[in-house]
Design a protein around this motif. Structure first.
Motif, PDB file in Angstrom:
ATOM      1  N   ALA A  95       0.924  -1.044   0.032  1.00  0.00           N
ATOM      2  CA  ALA A  95       0.100   0.338   0.520  1.00  0.00           C
ATOM      3  C   ALA A  95       0.908   1.193  -0.083  1.00  0.00           C
ATOM      4  O   ALA A  95       1.899   0.921   0.660  1.00  0.00           O
ATOM      5  CB  ALA A  95      -0.842   0.282   1.119  1.00  0.00           C
ATOM      6  N   HIS A  96       0.206   2.071  -0.525  1.00  0.00           N
ATOM      7  CA  HIS A  96       1.352   3.589  -1.134  1.00  0.00           C
ATOM      8  C   HIS A  96       1.179   4.491   0.293  1.00  0.00           C
ATOM      9  O   HIS A  96      -0.136   4.422   0.660  1.00  0.00           O
ATOM     10  CB  HIS A  96       1.321   4.112  -1.685  1.00  0.00           C
ATOM     11  CG  HIS A  96       0.195   5.393  -2.238  1.00  0.00           C
ATOM     12  ND1 HIS A  96       0.151   6.217  -1.971  1.00  0.00           N
ATOM     13  CD2 HIS A  96      -0.951   4.356  -3.587  1.00  0.00           C
ATOM     14  CE1 HIS A  96      -0.871   6.684  -2.212  1.00  0.00           C
ATOM     15  NE2 HIS A  96      -1.413   5.480  -3.388  1.00  0.00           N
ATOM     16  N   LEU A  97       2.112   4.224   1.489  1.00  0.00           N
ATOM     17  CA  LEU A  97       2.066   5.593   2.358  1.00  0.00           C
ATOM     18  C   LEU A  97       1.717   7.160   1.668  1.00  0.00           C
ATOM     19  O   LEU A  97       0.968   8.006   2.931  1.00  0.00           O
ATOM     20  CB  LEU A  97       2.915   5.316   3.512  1.00  0.00           C
ATOM     21  CG  LEU A  97       2.579   5.514   4.511  1.00  0.00           C
ATOM     22  CD1 LEU A  97       1.633   4.497   5.575  1.00  0.00           C
ATOM     23  CD2 LEU A  97       3.838   4.966   5.510  1.00  0.00           C
ATOM     24  N   VAL A 136      -2.999  -2.897  -2.261  1.00  0.00           N
ATOM     25  CA  VAL A 136      -4.071  -2.022  -1.631  1.00  0.00           C
ATOM     26  C   VAL A 136      -4.071  -0.722  -1.728  1.00  0.00           C
ATOM     27  O   VAL A 136      -2.661   0.239  -1.643  1.00  0.00           O
ATOM     28  CB  VAL A 136      -3.653  -2.439  -0.592  1.00  0.00           C
ATOM     29  CG1 VAL A 136      -5.127  -1.781   0.448  1.00  0.00           C
ATOM     30  CG2 VAL A 136      -3.108  -3.771  -0.116  1.00  0.00           C
ATOM     31  N   ASP A 137      -4.691  -0.478  -3.203  1.00  0.00           N
ATOM     32  CA  ASP A 137      -5.303   1.230  -2.688  1.00  0.00           C
ATOM     33  C   ASP A 137      -6.736   1.855  -3.181  1.00  0.00           C
ATOM     34  O   ASP A 137      -7.382   1.231  -3.987  1.00  0.00           O
ATOM     35  CB  ASP A 137      -4.664   1.656  -4.449  1.00  0.00           C
ATOM     36  CG  ASP A 137      -3.869   2.580  -4.483  1.00  0.00           C
ATOM     37  OD1 ASP A 137      -4.384   3.719  -3.613  1.00  0.00           O
ATOM     38  OD2 ASP A 137      -2.925   3.494  -5.346  1.00  0.00           O
ATOM     39  N   MET A 138      -6.831   2.559  -1.502  1.00  0.00           N
ATOM     40  CA  MET A 138      -8.321   3.246  -1.945  1.00  0.00           C
ATOM     41  C   MET A 138      -8.593   2.264  -1.254  1.00  0.00           C
ATOM     42  O   MET A 138      -9.883   1.104  -2.624  1.00  0.00           O
ATOM     43  CB  MET A 138      -8.664   3.913  -2.903  1.00  0.00           C
ATOM     44  CG  MET A 138      -7.578   4.967  -3.101  1.00  0.00           C
ATOM     45  SD  MET A 138      -8.225   6.041  -4.755  1.00  0.00           S
ATOM     46  CE  MET A 138      -9.454   7.167  -4.411  1.00  0.00           C
ATOM     47  N   ILE A 139      -9.205   1.840  -0.527  1.00  0.00           N
ATOM     48  CA  ILE A 139     -10.293   0.941   0.481  1.00  0.00           C
ATOM     49  C   ILE A 139     -11.243   1.536   1.215  1.00  0.00           C
ATOM     50  O   ILE A 139     -12.228   0.610   2.000  1.00  0.00           O
ATOM     51  CB  ILE A 139      -9.678   0.128   0.745  1.00  0.00           C
ATOM     52  CG1 ILE A 139      -8.591   0.174   1.466  1.00  0.00           C
ATOM     53  CG2 ILE A 139      -8.862  -1.614  -0.117  1.00  0.00           C
ATOM     54  CD1 ILE A 139      -8.205  -1.391   3.002  1.00  0.00           C
ATOM     55  N   GLY A 194       6.724   7.993  -2.852  1.00  0.00           N
ATOM     56  CA  GLY A 194       6.625   8.536  -3.522  1.00  0.00           C
ATOM     57  C   GLY A 194       5.593   7.692  -5.057  1.00  0.00           C
ATOM     58  O   GLY A 194       6.079   7.892  -6.252  1.00  0.00           O
ATOM     59  N   GLU A 195       4.573   6.950  -4.477  1.00  0.00           N
ATOM     60  CA  GLU A 195       3.629   6.525  -5.851  1.00  0.00           C
ATOM     61  C   GLU A 195       3.135   7.821  -6.182  1.00  0.00           C
ATOM     62  O   GLU A 195       2.791   7.546  -7.682  1.00  0.00           O
ATOM     63  CB  GLU A 195       2.986   5.756  -4.837  1.00  0.00           C
ATOM     64  CG  GLU A 195       1.807   5.109  -6.124  1.00  0.00           C
ATOM     65  CD  GLU A 195       0.848   5.442  -6.204  1.00  0.00           C
ATOM     66  OE1 GLU A 195      -0.056   4.328  -7.236  1.00  0.00           O
ATOM     67  OE2 GLU A 195       0.090   6.947  -6.151  1.00  0.00           O
ATOM     68  N   GLU A 196       2.592   8.828  -5.780  1.00  0.00           N
ATOM     69  CA  GLU A 196       2.207  10.206  -6.237  1.00  0.00           C
ATOM     70  C   GLU A 196       3.132  10.870  -7.299  1.00  0.00           C
ATOM     71  O   GLU A 196       2.681  11.422  -7.649  1.00  0.00           O
ATOM     72  CB  GLU A 196       1.210  10.696  -4.892  1.00  0.00           C
ATOM     73  CG  GLU A 196       0.353  10.157  -4.076  1.00  0.00           C
ATOM     74  CD  GLU A 196      -1.092  10.065  -5.129  1.00  0.00           C
ATOM     75  OE1 GLU A 196      -1.011   9.595  -6.436  1.00  0.00           O
ATOM     76  OE2 GLU A 196      -1.473   9.396  -4.173  1.00  0.00           O
ATOM     77  N   GLN A 197       4.335  10.346  -6.856  1.00  0.00           N
ATOM     78  CA  GLN A 197       5.150  11.077  -8.000  1.00  0.00           C
ATOM     79  C   GLN A 197       5.661  10.468  -8.920  1.00  0.00           C
ATOM     80  O   GLN A 197       6.277  11.328  -9.554  1.00  0.00           O
ATOM     81  CB  GLN A 197       5.527  12.134  -7.283  1.00  0.00           C
ATOM     82  CG  GLN A 197       5.527  12.713  -6.126  1.00  0.00           C
ATOM     83  CD  GLN A 197       6.148  13.986  -4.858  1.00  0.00           C
ATOM     84  OE1 GLN A 197       7.228  14.366  -5.306  1.00  0.00           O
ATOM     85  NE2 GLN A 197       6.872  13.591  -3.860  1.00  0.00           N
ATOM     86  N   ASP A 230      -8.226   8.745   2.422  1.00  0.00           N
ATOM     87  CA  ASP A 230      -8.556   6.765   1.275  1.00  0.00           C
ATOM     88  C   ASP A 230      -7.100   7.083   0.415  1.00  0.00           C
ATOM     89  O   ASP A 230      -7.320   5.916   0.100  1.00  0.00           O
ATOM     90  CB  ASP A 230      -9.999   7.594   0.217  1.00  0.00           C
ATOM     91  CG  ASP A 230     -10.867   6.310  -0.314  1.00  0.00           C
ATOM     92  OD1 ASP A 230     -10.045   5.087   0.940  1.00  0.00           O
ATOM     93  OD2 ASP A 230     -11.361   6.974  -1.546  1.00  0.00           O
ATOM     94  N   ASP A 231      -6.887   7.951  -0.203  1.00  0.00           N
ATOM     95  CA  ASP A 231      -6.028   7.607  -1.194  1.00  0.00           C
ATOM     96  C   ASP A 231      -4.553   8.441  -0.574  1.00  0.00           C
ATOM     97  O   ASP A 231      -4.017   8.946  -1.051  1.00  0.00           O
ATOM     98  CB  ASP A 231      -5.648   8.751  -2.261  1.00  0.00           C
ATOM     99  CG  ASP A 231      -5.203   7.838  -3.716  1.00  0.00           C
ATOM    100  OD1 ASP A 231      -4.018   7.658  -3.330  1.00  0.00           O
ATOM    101  OD2 ASP A 231      -5.189   8.891  -4.302  1.00  0.00           O
ATOM    102  N   ASN A 232      -3.807   7.485   0.645  1.00  0.00           N
ATOM    103  CA  ASN A 232      -4.005   5.957   0.826  1.00  0.00           C
ATOM    104  C   ASN A 232      -3.840   5.430   2.261  1.00  0.00           C
ATOM    105  O   ASN A 232      -2.981   4.824   2.353  1.00  0.00           O
ATOM    106  CB  ASN A 232      -2.843   5.215  -0.021  1.00  0.00           C
ATOM    107  CG  ASN A 232      -3.426   3.568   0.050  1.00  0.00           C
ATOM    108  OD1 ASN A 232      -4.352   3.120  -0.103  1.00  0.00           O
ATOM    109  ND2 ASN A 232      -2.419   2.288  -0.138  1.00  0.00           N
ATOM    110  N   ALA A 233      -4.457   6.201   2.958  1.00  0.00           N
ATOM    111  CA  ALA A 233      -3.842   6.201   4.347  1.00  0.00           C
ATOM    112  C   ALA A 233      -5.097   4.828   4.419  1.00  0.00           C
ATOM    113  O   ALA A 233      -4.873   4.534   5.361  1.00  0.00           O
ATOM    114  CB  ALA A 233      -4.712   6.884   5.504  1.00  0.00           C
TER     115      ALA A 233
HETATM  116 ZN   LIG Z   1      -3.397   5.824  -4.357  1.00  0.00          ZN
END
Ligand SMILES: [Zn+2]
Length: 544
Positions: A320-322, A401-404, A373-376, A341-344
Motif C-alpha cells: 500500500a502506498h503510504l 491495496v490502494d483506496m479501500i 513516492g507513488e504519487e510522484q 482514502d488515497d491511501n491512509a
Molecule cells: Zn493511490
C-alpha cells in the motif's frame, strides 16, 4: 493431435479444480479467527492518525511521512514481524536526485538571438539536462506507429541532435493511438523515439491550444526528481529534456530553412506536415543546473516467514502506498491534502492484515510494503521491484491495496461525485481476471466462503486505466509478476484537501481488509503455486 492434447490438459486441470474444492475451506480456523480480529474501530483509529493534519498528507520525503512510518514500525515490532529493509531495519532507502534548472542562464540561442527559458521557451520536462551547440532535425508529428507504416524518423539521423516536432499533444490525423496512462499501445511518442535514437532533446512547435496556457507552462518543468540509478519503467521520467517554443522562437529557428516558420505554425493540427529534414543551422542549448540535492526517501518493509519448510522460500508481496498526493493549491480555505482514502485507508488496512497474519501464518512467506513516492512516479515500488529483499523469481503474486475506504448509498441514481465509488459490500477487483484463471477461481472461492463481498470486475480489463498503469501494480506487471488489486473507486475528494478521514466508511474498510486478508492467505497457503496463466496483454510494457 496437438488440439486433442490441449483438450486433454484442460480436462485434467478441470479435474484438479474439482478435487481441490472438495478439500474443505481455504481458510483454516486460526486464519479465519485472525481475519475476524480486523475491526472497523481500529481501522478508523489508524486512518484518523495517518490522515491527521499533523502528518500533512505524508509527502515523499517529508517529516509527515517519517512520522507515519514510525507509527507503522512501532506496531510491526509489537506484532513480531521481521524487518526486511536495509541493514536489519524496517526502512528500505533509495537515492533520489532533486535537480533544479538555473533559470537565470537557461535558454536557446538561435543565430544572434537568445530565447530565455521562462519567457520565449518553456521547459516541458527537464530530463537529464544537456548543453551544447547541436544540429536540429524536423520530424513533423514525430510519432512512430509500425503497424501503420508511420516512421517520422525514417531517412534522418537524429543522433546527437535536437529533434523538432509539432506538439506536445498532437497525433497524426486519422490514426487512433490508444493511450492508457503514460503507455501508448503499438506506438512510440516523439520523446521516447528521440531518446531511443540518441537525440539530446526535443523542441516542440507549440500547438495553439497549449499556447493559450503559456502563463502556466512557462514556469513548469524546471525541477526533475528521479531515482539514481534510474529503474526502467513506463513510469520513469524521460531521460532527455523537452522544451516548448514560442511562435517567435519557431520562426527564428526555421528562418531560411526548407520549411518556413509561418507555414509550420499554420499547419493543421495532426498534419499533413512537411517531410522530415535536417536544418542547415545549428542551435545552442543551455540548461545549466542551479543545484542538485540528493534525497533518501524510503519504503517500510516487513517479512512474515511461512510455516512450510519448502514453500516458505516462495513469497507473496502486499503493498500500500503510504504517501499522499500533496498539492500546493488551497481549496475552500483548506491547504492540507490529508490523503485519507488515497491511501491512509490502504495503509491502515495493510497494517491490520500484517498484524493479524502474524498470529496465523500461512505456508508461504509474505512481504509487506508501505511504499513512498507513488504519487510522484511510483519511486518506492519501482525500487522495491528492482531490489527486493527476496529473489524476484520467488515472488508468486503481488497484492495491491490502494483506496479501500469509500462506499456510496445503495440508490438507483448515485450522486455525481460518488458515481465511481462502490456500494458498501462491493469492491473493484483488478488483475486476476485478465492474468490468471487460477487466481480468479481461488479468490471467488475464498470470498464465497468468508466475506461474500460483491466482486466488481468492471475495470478488470486490459483497456482500463486502472488495470495498467496508474498504480503500484505496474512495475510488477512489467516484470511478469501476477498482480491482484482491490479498491473502492474514485470520487470527488480524490487528490483534494477534502480527502479527509471523516468522509470514509469504517465498515467498508473492515470488509475489504478482511477480504484481502483471505485472498493473501489463499494465495500464500495454496498447495500449488499459482501464477499468470493467460497471455500477458500487449499493452503492458516489459522490463525484464
Ligand atoms: Zn493511490
Amino acid at each position: 493431435m496437438r488440439l486433442r492434447l490441449t483438450a486433454l490438459v484442460v480436462l485434467a486441470l478441470g479435474t484438479v479444480t474439482v478435487i481441490t474444492s472438495a478439500q474443505g475451506p481455504v481458510l483454516s480456523a486460526p486464519a479465519r479467527a485472525a481475519a475476524d480480529r480486523i475491526s472497523a474501530p481500529q481501522l478508523a483509529w489508524d486512518v484518523a492518525h495517518l490522515a491527521s493534519d499533523d502528518l500533512k498528507g505524508r509527502n515523499t520525503p517529508s517529516p509527515g511521512f517519517d512520522a507515519a512510518a514510525d507509527y507503522l514500525i512501532a506496531r510491526l515490532q509489537k506484532a513480531g514481524l521481521t524487518p526486511a529493509g536495509d541493514q536489519g531495519g524496517f526502512r528500505q532507502h533509495y537515492d533520489l536526485d532533486d535537480t533544479r534548472l538555473d533559470t537565470t542562464r537557461a535558454g536557446l540561442t538561435i543565430g544572434a538571438r537568445r530565447f530565455a527559458v521562462g519567457h520565449d521557451v518553456a521547459m516541458r520536462t527537464l530530463g537529464l539536462p544537456k548543453s551544447g551547440t547541436v544540429p536540429v532535425v524536423y520530424v513533423g508529428h514525430g510519432w512512430t506507429v509500425p503497424a501503420r507504416g508511420i516512421d517520422s524518423f525514417a531517412g534522418v539521423d537524429v543522433s546527437g541532435a535536437l529533434v523538432l516536432a509539432h506538439g506536445p499533444r498532437v497525433t497524426p490525423t486519422g490514426v487512433g493511438i490508444s493511450q492508457v496512462g503514460r503507455v501508448t499501445v503499438g506506438a512510440r511518442s516523439v520523446i521516447d523515439e528521440a531518446a531511443r535514437r540518441g537525440a539530446i532533446g526535443v523542441l516542440f512547435i507549440t500547438q495553439a491550444s497549449e499556447l493559450l496556457r503559456w502563463d502556466d507552462l512557462r514556469s513548469g518543468g524546471q525541477v526533475r526528481r528521479e531515482m539514481v540509478p534510474n529503474v526502467p519503467s513506463a513510469y520513469a521520467t524521460p531521460e532527455i529534456p523537452s522544451l516548448l517554443l514560442s511562435p517567435d522562437a519557431t520562426r527564428a529557428l526555421l528562418e531560411g530553412e526548407m520549411l518556413d516558420g509561418y507555414a509550420a505554425l499554420q499547419a493543421p493540427e495532426g498534419g499533413p506536415y512537411a517531410a522530415s529534414f535536417r536544418l542547415k543551422k545549428s542551435v545552442t542549448l543551455d540548461l545549466p543546473l542551479a543545484q542538485s540535492t540528493r534525497l533518501r526517501p524510503f519504503n517500510v518493509v516487513a517479512r512474515l516467514d511461512g510455516t512450510d519448510p519448502t514453500l516458505r522460500a516462495e513469497v507473496v508481496t502486499v503493498a500500500a502506498h503510504l504517501d499522499g498526493a500533496v498539492g500546493t493549491r488551497e481549496v475552500a480555505d483548506d491547504a492540507i491534502y490529508n490523503a485519507a482514502d488515497d491511501n491512509a485507508s490502504g495503509s491502515a488496512g495493510l497494517l491490520a492484515i500484517a498484524e493479524q497474519m502474524a498470529t496465523a501464518r500461512p505456508k508461504r512467506s509474505i512481504v509487506f510494503v508501505w511504499d513512498s513516492g507513488e504519487e510522484q512516479g511510483l519511486w518506492g515500488i519501482r525500487w522495491f521491484v528492482h531490489a527486493p529483499p527476496v529473489p524476484r523469481s520467488a515472488i508468486v503474486a503481488h497484492v495491491n491495496v490502494d483506496m479501500i475506504g469509500s462506499s456510496r448509498p445503495d440508490t438507483a441514481e448515485p450522486a455525481e461525485g460518488v458515481k465511481g465509488v462502490t456500494r458498501r459490500g462491493e469492491v473493484y477487483m483488478l488483475g486476476p481476471t485478465v492474468l490468471s484463471r487460477q487466481a480468479d477461481a481461488l479468490i471467488t472461492r475464498v470470498n464465497a466462503e468468508y466475506q461474500g463481498v460483491q466482486l466488481n470486475r468492471a475495470f478488470d480489463r486490459t483497456d482500463s486505466e486502472f488495470f495498467y498503469p496508474r498504480t503500484d501494480a505496474g512495475p510488477f506487471l512489467e516484470r511478469g509478476i501476477l498482480t491482484i488489486g482491490f479498491n473502492t473507486g474514485t470520487h470527488e475528494r480524490y487528490h483534494l484537501p477534502s480527502d479527509e478521514a471523516r468522509a470514509l466508511d469504517p465498515v467498508q474498510m473492515q470488509q475489504v481488509a478482511r477480504l484481502m486478508f483471505s485472498v493473501v492467505w489463499a494465495v500464500a497457503d495454496a498447495p500449488q503455486r499459482i501464477g499468470i496463466d493467460q497471455p500477458m496483454p500487449a499493452s503492458v510494457p516489459r522490463h525484464p
